[in-house]
Write an enzyme that holds these catalytic residues in place. Structure first.
Site, short mmCIF file in Angstrom:
data_model
loop_
_atom_site.label_atom_id
_atom_site.label_comp_id
_atom_site.label_asym_id
_atom_site.label_seq_id
_atom_site.Cartn_x
_atom_site.Cartn_y
_atom_site.Cartn_z
N LEU A 1 -7.01 -24.01 -1.24
CA LEU A 1 -7.44 -25.37 -0.92
C LEU A 1 -8.76 -25.72 -1.59
O LEU A 1 -8.97 -26.86 -1.99
CB LEU A 1 -7.55 -25.53 0.60
CG LEU A 1 -7.91 -26.92 1.12
CD1 LEU A 1 -6.89 -27.96 0.66
CD2 LEU A 1 -7.99 -26.92 2.65
N GLY B 1 -15.58 -22.81 4.55
CA GLY B 1 -15.55 -23.40 5.89
C GLY B 1 -15.87 -22.40 6.97
O GLY B 1 -15.97 -21.19 6.74
N ASP C 1 0.22 -7.53 1.44
CA ASP C 1 0.64 -6.14 1.62
C ASP C 1 2.16 -6.02 1.70
O ASP C 1 2.69 -5.30 2.55
CB ASP C 1 -0.01 -5.52 2.86
CG ASP C 1 0.11 -3.99 2.86
OD1 ASP C 1 0.22 -3.41 1.77
OD2 ASP C 1 0.12 -3.39 3.95
N THR D 1 2.57 -2.88 9.26
CA THR D 1 1.65 -2.68 8.15
C THR D 1 0.43 -1.85 8.47
O THR D 1 -0.12 -1.20 7.59
CB THR D 1 1.19 -4.04 7.60
OG1 THR D 1 0.36 -3.83 6.46
CG2 THR D 1 0.39 -4.83 8.63
N ALA D 2 -0.04 -1.84 9.73
CA ALA D 2 -1.29 -1.15 10.03
C ALA D 2 -1.38 -0.84 11.52
O ALA D 2 -0.67 -1.43 12.34
CB ALA D 2 -2.49 -2.01 9.60
N ILE D 3 -2.29 0.08 11.83
CA ILE D 3 -2.61 0.38 13.23
C ILE D 3 -4.11 0.26 13.40
O ILE D 3 -4.88 0.38 12.44
CB ILE D 3 -2.14 1.79 13.64
CG1 ILE D 3 -2.77 2.86 12.73
CG2 ILE D 3 -0.63 1.88 13.61
CD1 ILE D 3 -2.48 4.28 13.17
N SER E 1 4.61 2.56 8.12
CA SER E 1 4.27 1.38 7.32
C SER E 1 5.46 0.92 6.50
O SER E 1 6.11 1.72 5.81
CB SER E 1 3.11 1.71 6.38
OG SER E 1 1.92 1.91 7.09
N HIS F 1 0.82 -1.22 0.00
CA HIS F 1 0.00 0.00 0.00
C HIS F 1 0.85 1.27 0.00
O HIS F 1 0.36 2.34 -0.34
CB HIS F 1 -0.99 0.00 1.18
CG HIS F 1 -0.38 0.33 2.50
ND1 HIS F 1 -0.02 -0.64 3.43
CD2 HIS F 1 -0.07 1.52 3.09
CE1 HIS F 1 0.47 -0.05 4.51
NE2 HIS F 1 0.46 1.26 4.32
N ILE G 1 -12.31 -24.76 -0.46
CA ILE G 1 -13.45 -25.09 0.40
C ILE G 1 -14.12 -23.80 0.85
O ILE G 1 -13.55 -22.71 0.76
CB ILE G 1 -13.04 -25.87 1.66
CG1 ILE G 1 -12.25 -24.97 2.62
CG2 ILE G 1 -12.28 -27.13 1.32
CD1 ILE G 1 -12.22 -25.46 4.05
N GLY H 1 3.37 6.66 8.25
CA GLY H 1 4.74 6.79 7.78
C GLY H 1 5.63 5.65 8.23
O GLY H 1 6.70 5.43 7.65
#
Length: 392
Positions: free
Chosen positions: A301, A305, A168, A262-264, A246, A138, A303, A244
């Protein structure tokens, strides 16, 4: 010619029969003729039906026509709760963050992005000694121009090697020979409560990277981002991570990389003091693919689930993933999997929730052959599945 005996109307309960209401036909000569006519018609129909039945019987006996076999779906198995957890371990020693910061700072960069919407950026980590920089997808998504500034102030233009929105992660390349690469840790060494140090470039501040510290708050978190995307297997920390940061580094006490931030977490009242990082084992696998191929061939896979629960008294425990549907071209079905199976491990790694299973699959690639352990009708079965290709 008249029949030799009275014609009996067919029993209304017989398949394919019908009846005539005698009250609508008085007993006259004409009535008898009508009865004779019905007798002839019914006799013909009976012969036709009998002949058809005999034909079907002969064809069935000779094997020309066979009745289809109804598919059988085993019932959902009886699930049992896991045993109690073991006693807690001993208390850990405190960690001096200063030497960790000094070791890591030369390996942290500022990523500058120029795109259609203007300028932006984030952080990055020096990966190896060949000029590769790891950051977030991102951060570089939509970039027209890329540049990297190192902790010593040196600024280099960069090119995008590859980017993977599903995890990401992205890889850049710079032409600088004197690089200080980050030390690589392992996800298996991460424990809840251990010290975590975050190094990045929050808010794009000048003067080099910033260092914050905290603990590992949780493991295997899933997080919805951008309204539709979902990240799995994340490491959660309370080490402050801001805009900043990230693409920066999450380190252990030995200055080893254990995640890419990567994120907060943000609520309607603002930042919640919780940050998330992509675990290092996932980072290594994705980055290797991006460097070699420019893309990642993610596994599937096949499925639908949901987390399966077992009950013990008034408590319920997650114990696997219950298969509720199987789409076409499913690797799971080709391996012998069925609806109502409960998946308990993939590739020898236990999975007790749907998120854990998806995290495990993120570590695999299309074409990988893995053992999938399922509980079926109260017995354990091992399937050998060749992972399919997840369409982007």
């Amino acid at each position: 010619m008249t029949p030799e005996g009275p014609v009996r109307p067919p029993d209304p309960a017989d398949e394919g029969s019908f009846s005539v209401d005698a009250s609508q036909h008085p007993t006259t000569g004409a009535g008898r003729t009508s009865s004779d006519r019905w007798g002839i018609i019914l006799g013909i129909l009976g012969g036709v039906l009998l002949g058809t039945g005999v034909t079907f019987a002969i064809l069935g006996f000779t094997g020309v026509i066979t009745e289809p076999t109804s598919p059988t779906i085993p019932p959902a198995p009886t699930l049992t709760a896991p045993p109690p957890t073991s006693a807690p371990g001993s208390l850990a020693e405190s960690v001096d963050v200063s030497p960790v910061a000094q070791r890591a700072i030369p390996s942290i960069v500022t990523v500058e992005v120029t795109g259609l919407l203007g300028r932006g950026g984030g952080s990055g980590v020096v990966y190896g000694n060949e000029g590769y920089i790891v950051t977030n997808h991102h951060v570089v998504d939509g970039a027209r121009e890329l540049a990297v500034t190192f902790s010593d102030g040196a600024r280099f233009s960069a090119e995008l090697v590859g980017s993977d929105p599903l995890t990401d992660l992205a890889v850049l390349l710079v032409d600088r020979p004197d690089l200080t690469s980050i030390d690589i840790g392992t996800t298996t060494s991460i424990t809840i409560g251990q010290t975590a140090i975050a190094v990045g470039n929050p808010l794009g501040l000048l003067g080099g990277p910033s260092v914050t510290s905290g603990i590992i708050s949780a493991l295997n978190r899933s997080l919805a981002v951008d309204g539709s995307s979902q990240l799995y297997g994340l490491v959660q920390t309370d080490a402050p991570i801001t805009l900043g940061s990230s693409g920066g580094a999450l380190l252990d006490r030995n200055a080893r990389l254990i995640g890419i931030t990567t994120a907060i977490a943000v609520s309607d009242v603002g930042a919640e003091g919780l940050g998330f990082a992509i675990p290092i084992d996932m980072v290594v696998g994705v980055v290797t693919d991006l460097i070699e191929d420019g893309s990642v061939d993610h596994a599937m896979l096949g499925i639908r689930g949901e987390t399966a629960f077992a009950f013990s008294g008034d408590a319920e425990y997650p114990v696997g993933v219950s298969v509720i549907a199987i789409p076409d071209n499913s690797s799971f079905a080709q391996a012998g999997g069925q609806v109502n199976d409960v998946i308990t491990s993939i590739g020898g790694e236990p999975v007790v929730t749907l998120d854990e299973m998806l995290t495990r699959i993120r570590m695999l690639r299309a074409g990988d052959v893995v053992t999938v352990t399922v509980t079926r009708a109260d017995s354990e079965t091992e399937l050998t599945a060749t992972m399919g290709h997840l369409e982007p």
